[in-house]
Design an enzyme around this catalytic site. Structure first.
Site, PDB file in Angstrom:
ATOM      1  N   SER A   1       0.829  -1.211   0.000  1.00  0.00           N
ATOM      2  CA  SER A   1       0.000   0.000   0.000  1.00  0.00           C
ATOM      3  C   SER A   1       0.858   1.254   0.000  1.00  0.00           C
ATOM      4  O   SER A   1       0.616   2.192  -0.771  1.00  0.00           O
ATOM      5  CB  SER A   1      -0.922   0.002   1.225  1.00  0.00           C
ATOM      6  OG  SER A   1      -1.789  -1.106   1.198  1.00  0.00           O
TER       7      SER A   1
ATOM      8  N   ASP B   1       6.121 -10.035  -4.732  1.00  0.00           N
ATOM      9  CA  ASP B   1       4.735 -10.184  -5.187  1.00  0.00           C
ATOM     10  C   ASP B   1       4.704  -9.990  -6.706  1.00  0.00           C
ATOM     11  O   ASP B   1       4.677  -8.871  -7.203  1.00  0.00           O
ATOM     12  CB  ASP B   1       3.857  -9.136  -4.483  1.00  0.00           C
ATOM     13  CG  ASP B   1       2.403  -9.184  -4.941  1.00  0.00           C
ATOM     14  OD1 ASP B   1       2.045 -10.066  -5.746  1.00  0.00           O
ATOM     15  OD2 ASP B   1       1.621  -8.310  -4.491  1.00  0.00           O
ATOM     16  N   GLU B   2       4.708 -11.094  -7.436  1.00  0.00           N
ATOM     17  CA  GLU B   2       4.736 -11.015  -8.903  1.00  0.00           C
ATOM     18  C   GLU B   2       3.515 -10.292  -9.449  1.00  0.00           C
ATOM     19  O   GLU B   2       3.626  -9.455 -10.356  1.00  0.00           O
ATOM     20  CB  GLU B   2       4.815 -12.424  -9.497  1.00  0.00           C
ATOM     21  CG  GLU B   2       4.876 -12.418 -11.025  1.00  0.00           C
ATOM     22  CD  GLU B   2       4.672 -13.795 -11.630  1.00  0.00           C
ATOM     23  OE1 GLU B   2       4.763 -13.909 -12.861  1.00  0.00           O
ATOM     24  OE2 GLU B   2       4.409 -14.741 -10.867  1.00  0.00           O
TER      25      GLU B   2
ATOM     26  N   LYS C   1      -0.613   3.044 -18.564  1.00  0.00           N
ATOM     27  CA  LYS C   1      -1.468   4.227 -18.506  1.00  0.00           C
ATOM     28  C   LYS C   1      -0.641   5.503 -18.574  1.00  0.00           C
ATOM     29  O   LYS C   1      -1.040   6.503 -19.158  1.00  0.00           O
ATOM     30  CB  LYS C   1      -2.300   4.204 -17.221  1.00  0.00           C
ATOM     31  CG  LYS C   1      -3.290   3.042 -17.154  1.00  0.00           C
ATOM     32  CD  LYS C   1      -4.024   3.018 -15.823  1.00  0.00           C
ATOM     33  CE  LYS C   1      -4.968   1.818 -15.742  1.00  0.00           C
ATOM     34  NZ  LYS C   1      -5.655   1.756 -14.430  1.00  0.00           N
TER      35      LYS C   1
ATOM     36  N   ASP D   1      13.293 -11.234  -2.993  1.00  0.00           N
ATOM     37  CA  ASP D   1      12.918 -11.246  -1.585  1.00  0.00           C
ATOM     38  C   ASP D   1      14.061 -10.678  -0.754  1.00  0.00           C
ATOM     39  O   ASP D   1      15.224 -11.047  -0.962  1.00  0.00           O
ATOM     40  CB  ASP D   1      12.621 -12.687  -1.141  1.00  0.00           C
ATOM     41  CG  ASP D   1      11.769 -12.750   0.110  1.00  0.00           C
ATOM     42  OD1 ASP D   1      12.083 -12.018   1.076  1.00  0.00           O
ATOM     43  OD2 ASP D   1      10.794 -13.522   0.120  1.00  0.00           O
TER      44      ASP D   1
ATOM     45  N   LYS E   1       3.968   0.445  16.617  1.00  0.00           N
ATOM     46  CA  LYS E   1       3.849  -0.772  17.431  1.00  0.00           C
ATOM     47  C   LYS E   1       5.181  -1.205  18.048  1.00  0.00           C
ATOM     48  O   LYS E   1       5.229  -2.187  18.798  1.00  0.00           O
ATOM     49  CB  LYS E   1       3.244  -1.900  16.595  1.00  0.00           C
ATOM     50  CG  LYS E   1       1.802  -1.613  16.182  1.00  0.00           C
ATOM     51  CD  LYS E   1       1.251  -2.676  15.275  1.00  0.00           C
ATOM     52  CE  LYS E   1      -0.200  -2.364  14.897  1.00  0.00           C
ATOM     53  NZ  LYS E   1      -0.341  -1.100  14.140  1.00  0.00           N
TER      54      LYS E   1
ATOM     55  N   LYS F   1       9.830  -5.579  14.427  1.00  0.00           N
ATOM     56  CA  LYS F   1      10.107  -4.253  13.860  1.00  0.00           C
ATOM     57  C   LYS F   1      10.969  -3.427  14.814  1.00  0.00           C
ATOM     58  O   LYS F   1      11.794  -2.615  14.382  1.00  0.00           O
ATOM     59  CB  LYS F   1       8.794  -3.526  13.550  1.00  0.00           C
ATOM     60  CG  LYS F   1       7.969  -4.152  12.436  1.00  0.00           C
ATOM     61  CD  LYS F   1       8.613  -3.957  11.069  1.00  0.00           C
ATOM     62  CE  LYS F   1       8.279  -2.599  10.504  1.00  0.00           C
ATOM     63  NZ  LYS F   1       8.767  -2.459   9.102  1.00  0.00           N
TER      64      LYS F   1
END
Length: 255
Positions: free
Chosen positions: A19, A42-43, A55, A78, A144, A156
């Site tokens: 995102s 993520d292919e 576009k 990765d 977090k 994290k």
């Protein structure tokens, strides 16, 4: 932000189909970068980024020509693999490291995988940045990490420490982190989840009525990221002062 800061800069964005990562990539393509490398495992996400190039260019050129024209390189790989991190960051000026496992429940059920991606993946990118003498390394962190109780927060937190501590050594690369709250409308976040439950006449699932969420929009997060890349001097942890907050129960009632 200075209009010309990213001009002729070579930028690598990890987690580039997420995102946040995908919007960062799209913004960078309008900032006159010399090249933007978009790294993701993520292919299908890379395929969607490629459709976005169609576009932009309105071109029927082949894949390689489209990437060259748009100054983007779509890299499948990765962050868990050091050799891929090393090749992806070669001749790069700036790394924006957004790749991560971020969903609480998935991380809790797969703790070793969260460790590999969030900690080892970040270590691989740090080593690669140092090896290739990247100028700036910005780590996308999370609120977090504050007194973490979840696998997400703990992994994290450790990754953030690795990033910040790299500034203790005299190197050509400077390292900083920026912490995000919950991104409204991001993939897998609470708003689309609640809306889906309402649409399907299902009960809204709330863990605790007293839970407070700190929130920001995707555009705010991206603006903050690009500004931080410009002003970072090494060792800082940046946090947005004007981040909003609300109780999750109030959000559910409003929706």
């Amino acid at each position: 932000m200075k209009k010309n800061f990213f001009k002729n800069q070579r930028v690598l964005v990890t987690g580039a189909t997420g995102s946040i990562g995908s919007i960062i990539v799209k913004r960078l393509l309008n900032l006159n970068c010399k090249v933007v490398r978009a790294l993701s495992n993520d292919e299908n996400g890379l395929y969607e980024l490629n459709n976005m190039l169609d576009k932009r260019n309105e071109s029927k050129n082949n894949f390689l020509k489209k990437m060259k024209k748009a100054k983007i390189r779509l890299l499948h790989g990765d962050v868990r693999e050091y050799s891929r991190c090393l090749s992806a960051s070669k001749n790069i000026d700036i790394i924006i490291h957004a790749a991560a496992m971020k969903h609480l429940s998935i991380c809790e059920y797969n703790p070793s995988e969260a460790l590999k991606t969030n900690i080892l993946g970040t270590q691989n990118m740090i080593k690669s940045a140092l090896k290739n003498e990247v100028k700036r390394f910005l780590f996308i962190s999370t609120d977090k990490v504050v007194s973490p109780t979840s696998i997400l927060g703990k992994t994290k937190f450790i990754a953030e420490k690795h990033v910040i501590n790299k500034n203790l050594k005299k190197k050509n690369t400077i390292f900083s982190a920026v912490r995000f709250g919950n991104i409204i409308g991001s993939r897998g976040s609470v708003v689309p989840k609640f809306l889906g439950q309402i649409k399907n006449n299902e009960p809204i699932t709330i863990t605790d009525k007293e839970m407070t969420r700190y929130i920001m929009t995707i555009n705010t997060a991206v603006n903050l990221t690009l500004k931080v890349v410009e002003i970072m001097r090494g060792g800082e942890i940046f946090i947005l002062k004007s981040m909003g907050k609300f109780k999750i129960y109030d959000l559910a009632n409003s929706l």
